[in-house]
Design an enzyme around this catalytic site. Structure first.
Site, mmCIF file in Angstrom:
data_model
loop_
_atom_site.group_PDB
_atom_site.id
_atom_site.type_symbol
_atom_site.label_atom_id
_atom_site.label_comp_id
_atom_site.label_asym_id
_atom_site.label_seq_id
_atom_site.Cartn_x
_atom_site.Cartn_y
_atom_site.Cartn_z
ATOM 1 N N HIS A 72 0.838 -1.205 0.000
ATOM 2 C CA HIS A 72 0.000 0.000 0.000
ATOM 3 C C HIS A 72 0.873 1.255 0.000
ATOM 4 O O HIS A 72 1.780 1.383 0.804
ATOM 5 C CB HIS A 72 -0.897 0.024 1.245
ATOM 6 C CG HIS A 72 -2.055 -0.911 1.177
ATOM 7 N ND1 HIS A 72 -3.127 -0.842 2.021
ATOM 8 C CD2 HIS A 72 -2.309 -1.960 0.337
ATOM 9 C CE1 HIS A 72 -4.005 -1.788 1.726
ATOM 10 N NE2 HIS A 72 -3.525 -2.492 0.710
ATOM 11 N N TYR A 201 -9.245 5.337 7.810
ATOM 12 C CA TYR A 201 -9.350 5.712 9.226
ATOM 13 C C TYR A 201 -10.457 6.766 9.336
ATOM 14 O O TYR A 201 -10.425 7.778 8.640
ATOM 15 C CB TYR A 201 -8.033 6.314 9.724
ATOM 16 C CG TYR A 201 -6.888 5.331 9.871
ATOM 17 C CD1 TYR A 201 -6.148 4.898 8.778
ATOM 18 C CD2 TYR A 201 -6.545 4.827 11.124
ATOM 19 C CE1 TYR A 201 -5.106 4.001 8.918
ATOM 20 C CE2 TYR A 201 -5.490 3.923 11.276
ATOM 21 C CZ TYR A 201 -4.780 3.518 10.169
ATOM 22 O OH TYR A 201 -3.749 2.603 10.331
ATOM 23 N N PRO A 293 -3.281 0.809 18.792
ATOM 24 C CA PRO A 293 -3.037 0.322 17.421
ATOM 25 C C PRO A 293 -3.346 1.342 16.313
ATOM 26 O O PRO A 293 -3.097 1.079 15.153
ATOM 27 C CB PRO A 293 -3.947 -0.901 17.308
ATOM 28 C CG PRO A 293 -4.913 -0.797 18.410
ATOM 29 C CD PRO A 293 -4.306 0.029 19.479
ATOM 30 N N LYS A 297 1.709 0.439 14.965
ATOM 31 C CA LYS A 297 3.120 0.420 15.370
ATOM 32 C C LYS A 297 3.501 -0.747 16.280
ATOM 33 O O LYS A 297 4.691 -1.019 16.446
ATOM 34 C CB LYS A 297 3.460 1.731 16.098
ATOM 35 C CG LYS A 297 3.490 2.940 15.177
ATOM 36 C CD LYS A 297 4.533 2.790 14.101
ATOM 37 C CE LYS A 297 4.321 3.770 12.959
ATOM 38 N NZ LYS A 297 4.762 3.210 11.693
ATOM 39 N N TYR A 385 4.155 6.908 9.515
ATOM 40 C CA TYR A 385 3.346 5.710 9.254
ATOM 41 C C TYR A 385 4.178 4.640 8.527
ATOM 42 O O TYR A 385 4.107 3.453 8.864
ATOM 43 C CB TYR A 385 2.112 6.072 8.426
ATOM 44 C CG TYR A 385 1.029 5.014 8.438
ATOM 45 C CD1 TYR A 385 1.052 3.943 7.543
ATOM 46 C CD2 TYR A 385 -0.025 5.059 9.354
ATOM 47 C CE1 TYR A 385 0.069 2.951 7.566
ATOM 48 C CE2 TYR A 385 -1.016 4.082 9.373
ATOM 49 C CZ TYR A 385 -0.946 3.038 8.474
ATOM 50 O OH TYR A 385 -1.931 2.046 8.489
HETATM 51 P P1 FAS Z 1 3.182 -10.906 22.298
HETATM 52 O O1 FAS Z 1 2.294 -10.519 23.446
HETATM 53 O O2 FAS Z 1 2.596 -11.079 20.943
HETATM 54 O O3 FAS Z 1 3.883 -12.318 22.641
HETATM 55 C C1 FAS Z 1 4.356 -12.602 23.945
HETATM 56 C C2 FAS Z 1 4.343 -14.107 24.117
HETATM 57 O O4 FAS Z 1 4.896 -14.417 25.407
HETATM 58 C C3 FAS Z 1 2.924 -14.672 24.098
HETATM 59 O O5 FAS Z 1 2.836 -15.746 23.184
HETATM 60 C C4 FAS Z 1 2.707 -15.138 25.530
HETATM 61 O O6 FAS Z 1 1.890 -16.295 25.607
HETATM 62 C C5 FAS Z 1 4.114 -15.426 25.999
HETATM 63 N N1 FAS Z 1 4.273 -15.333 27.464
HETATM 64 C C6 FAS Z 1 3.725 -14.414 28.290
HETATM 65 N N2 FAS Z 1 4.095 -14.665 29.560
HETATM 66 C C7 FAS Z 1 4.903 -15.775 29.519
HETATM 67 C C8 FAS Z 1 5.583 -16.531 30.509
HETATM 68 N N3 FAS Z 1 5.504 -16.196 31.795
HETATM 69 N N4 FAS Z 1 6.292 -17.614 30.126
HETATM 70 C C9 FAS Z 1 6.383 -17.947 28.803
HETATM 71 N N5 FAS Z 1 5.752 -17.269 27.809
HETATM 72 C C10 FAS Z 1 5.014 -16.200 28.187
HETATM 73 N N6 FAS Z 1 -0.434 -4.101 16.863
HETATM 74 C C11 FAS Z 1 -0.620 -3.506 15.676
HETATM 75 O O7 FAS Z 1 0.348 -3.012 15.069
HETATM 76 N N7 FAS Z 1 -1.892 -3.452 15.114
HETATM 77 C C12 FAS Z 1 -2.987 -4.008 15.734
HETATM 78 O O8 FAS Z 1 -4.095 -3.955 15.223
HETATM 79 C C13 FAS Z 1 -2.826 -4.649 16.976
HETATM 80 N N8 FAS Z 1 -3.883 -5.235 17.623
HETATM 81 C C14 FAS Z 1 -3.688 -5.824 18.856
HETATM 82 C C15 FAS Z 1 -4.758 -6.419 19.571
HETATM 83 C C16 FAS Z 1 -4.545 -7.006 20.830
HETATM 84 C C17 FAS Z 1 -5.716 -7.626 21.588
HETATM 85 C C18 FAS Z 1 -3.264 -6.987 21.406
HETATM 86 C C19 FAS Z 1 -3.024 -7.593 22.793
HETATM 87 C C20 FAS Z 1 -2.192 -6.414 20.712
HETATM 88 C C21 FAS Z 1 -2.398 -5.839 19.431
HETATM 89 N N9 FAS Z 1 -1.339 -5.268 18.710
HETATM 90 C C22 FAS Z 1 -1.513 -4.669 17.507
HETATM 91 C C23 FAS Z 1 -0.028 -5.281 19.237
HETATM 92 C C24 FAS Z 1 0.566 -6.640 18.957
HETATM 93 O O9 FAS Z 1 0.560 -6.897 17.576
HETATM 94 C C25 FAS Z 1 1.929 -6.648 19.581
HETATM 95 O O10 FAS Z 1 2.658 -5.478 19.248
HETATM 96 C C26 FAS Z 1 2.741 -7.862 19.202
HETATM 97 O O11 FAS Z 1 1.986 -9.002 19.487
HETATM 98 C C27 FAS Z 1 4.037 -7.799 19.997
HETATM 99 O O12 FAS Z 1 4.653 -9.018 19.898
HETATM 100 P P2 FAS Z 1 5.464 -9.613 21.134
HETATM 101 O O13 FAS Z 1 6.370 -8.568 21.685
HETATM 102 O O14 FAS Z 1 6.021 -10.902 20.653
HETATM 103 O O15 FAS Z 1 4.375 -9.857 22.294
HETATM 104 C C1 PHB Z 2 -5.306 -4.176 11.282
HETATM 105 O O1 PHB Z 2 -5.435 -4.491 10.091
HETATM 106 O O2 PHB Z 2 -5.540 -4.980 12.222
HETATM 107 C C2 PHB Z 2 -4.855 -2.782 11.620
HETATM 108 C C3 PHB Z 2 -4.381 -1.959 10.616
HETATM 109 C C4 PHB Z 2 -3.970 -0.665 10.929
HETATM 110 C C5 PHB Z 2 -4.044 -0.229 12.240
HETATM 111 C C6 PHB Z 2 -4.513 -1.064 13.262
HETATM 112 C C7 PHB Z 2 -4.918 -2.353 12.941
HETATM 113 O O3 PHB Z 2 -3.653 1.045 12.561
#
Ligand code: FAS
Ligand code: PHB
Length: 392
Positions: A72, A201, A293, A297, A385
């Site tokens: 994109h 957005y 989100p 980022k 972005y």
């Molecule tokens: P993660 O949280 O993905 O991974 C951490 C891992 O550690 C998990 O698998 C967990 O099970 C494990 N863990 C935790 N405690 C532990 C322990 N004690 N022992 C062993 N393992 C353990 N980002 C965007 O850019 N766009 C979005 O739309 C977006 N939507 C999101 C929606 C939700 C509900 C959440 C929670 C996050 C969202 N994010 C989004 C952010 C997300 O993408 C994170 O930035 C990304 O998962 C970060 O990755 P990790 O740092 O690996 O953390």
């Molecule tokens: C998504 O596709 O999940 C998404 C894309 C852009 C954002 C947040 C979430 O800023």
């Protein structure tokens, strides 16, 4: 058991770090408290900066991303019922983002790790970390009723916001910066074609909305909801009706709706833990910072930390130097805070806040009007972005 690096967490941070270290011949074990299926079942991010794409290529897992990802060059902002395109590629000398779900990134990394025969312990219980203020840290965990111990040189805390690593730090060792937003995002995933070929957005009097996608046949939509909303109170029909009320006339008339394959509410917060390194323990990704989100980022910051951490560890094992490891936290945080600022700014500009008041509402409307009318302001949005440069 012994490993050079013990990685806690098999989300994108842990898996990407493990893959980069493996390709450099560094022995790392990953401990994950959930099953692989559970990790893959989380529906999260969707947009990758070019820097994250480049790092996935460096890790040797970019094949499917380039085959299936959607490149994109712009996004649209919708307010007052009108859409305004931000030509990000034109404003940044040709930079793009790639739409490719975090689930697919995680799947590609899991497949690569399995193919390499690198060790990941899923469903590892009661993980604890010790001695990270010495040169011989230890990680303990339980599996199938037995306690196991791993002696290592370094521990990478990739265990997310609710992980054990940051919580294991001595009181006063880390400073928290936090802002919790007074709303959440209700998200839906559906196998219907996206309403537009780029992301939209929306700032609407009823609240924020986002039209995103995972492919040309799978869409991801969000609407801002109050913090006390329950996902079980939102039927698919109620979601689609609310989304259409927030879209411009053309999008509302043409959107294709269908049954949800996932529906959930995510709270929004900004959070940073400083510093990100404590002796032989380094935090990366959501373990150290969380962003709303709105700026897409979260996943990209995780990749940013892993880029710096993998280079620091590889340099250490090649030269014996600790210079890059000593510089890790400050280098990460300079980029983290710029992404935290951008995510806060996008969230402040695009959402309806309960306590804004008439003056605050006029300022928000003026911010949007200025943004789409100024090349300088649009360039600022675009360069943040698509991803700011790395320090090397
Ligand atoms: P993660 O949280 O993905 O991974 C951490 C891992 O550690 C998990 O698998 C967990 O099970 C494990 N863990 C935790 N405690 C532990 C322990 N004690 N022992 C062993 N393992 C353990 N980002 C965007 O850019 N766009 C979005 O739309 C977006 N939507 C999101 C929606 C939700 C509900 C959440 C929670 C996050 C969202 N994010 C989004 C952010 C997300 O993408 C994170 O930035 C990304 O998962 C970060 O990755 P990790 O740092 O690996 O953390
Ligand atoms: C998504 O596709 O999940 C998404 C894309 C852009 C954002 C947040 C979430 O800023």
């Amino acid at each position: 058991m012994r490993a050079q690096v013990a990685i806690i967490g098999a989300g994108p941070s842990g898996l990407l770090l493990g893959q980069l270290l493996h390709r450099a011949g560094i022995d790392a074990i990953i401990l994950e408290r959930k099953s692989g299926e559970y990790v893959l079942g989380r529906i999260r991010a969707g947009v990758l900066e070019q820097g994250a794409v480049d790092l996935l290529d460096e890790a040797g897992v970019g094949k499917r991303l380039h085959a299936e990802g959607l490149v994109h060059g712009g996004i649209e902002l919708c307010f007052d019922g009108k859409r305004h395109r931000i030509d990000m590629a034109g404003l940044t000398g040709g930079k793009h983002v790639t739409v490719y779900g975090q689930t697919e990134v995680t799947r590609d990394l899991m497949d690569a790790r399995a193919a390499a025969g690198a060790k990941t312990v899923y469903e590892a219980e009661d993980v604890s970390i010790h001695g990270f203020d010495t040169t011989s840290p230890v990680v303990r965990y339980r599996k199938d009723g037995a306690t196991h111990e791993i002696a290592c040189d370094f521990i990478a805390g990739c265990d997310g916001f609710h992980g054990v690593c940051r919580e294991s730090l001595p009181a006063g060792a880390v400073k928290h910066f936090e802002r919790v937003y007074p709303f959440g995002w209700l998200g839906i995933l559906a196998d219907v074609p996206p309403v537009s070929h780029e992301l939209i957005y929306v700032n609407h009097p009823r609240g924020f909305a986002l039209c995103s996608m995972r492919s040309r046949t799978r869409s991801r939509y969000y609407v801002q909801v109050p913090l006390d909303e329950k996902v079980e109170d939102w039927s698919d029909d109620r979601f689609w009706d609310e989304l259409k009320r927030r879209l411009d006339t053309q999008a509302a008339a043409t959107i294709v709706t269908g049954p949800s394959i996932e529906k959930s509410i995510a709270p929004l917060r900004s959070f940073v833990a400083e510093p990100m390194r404590f002796g032989r323990l380094m935090l990366a990704g959501d373990a150290a910072h969380i962003v709303p989100p709105t700026g897409a980022k979260g996943l990209n910051l995780a990749a940013s930390d892993v880029r710096y951490l993998s280079r620091a560890l590889i340099d250490h094992y090649r030269t014996g130097s600790m210079t890059e490891i000593d510089a890790y936290s400050d280098k990460c945080l300079r980029r983290v805070w710029k992404a935290v600022r951008f995510s806060w700014w996008m969230t402040s500009m695009m959402h309806r806040f309960p306590d804004t008041g008439e003056f605050g509402q006029k300022i928000q409307e003026t911010e949007l009007d200025y943004l789409v009318g100024s090349k300088a302001a649009s360039t600022s949005l675009a360069e943040n972005y698509v991803g700011l440069p790395f320090e090397d």
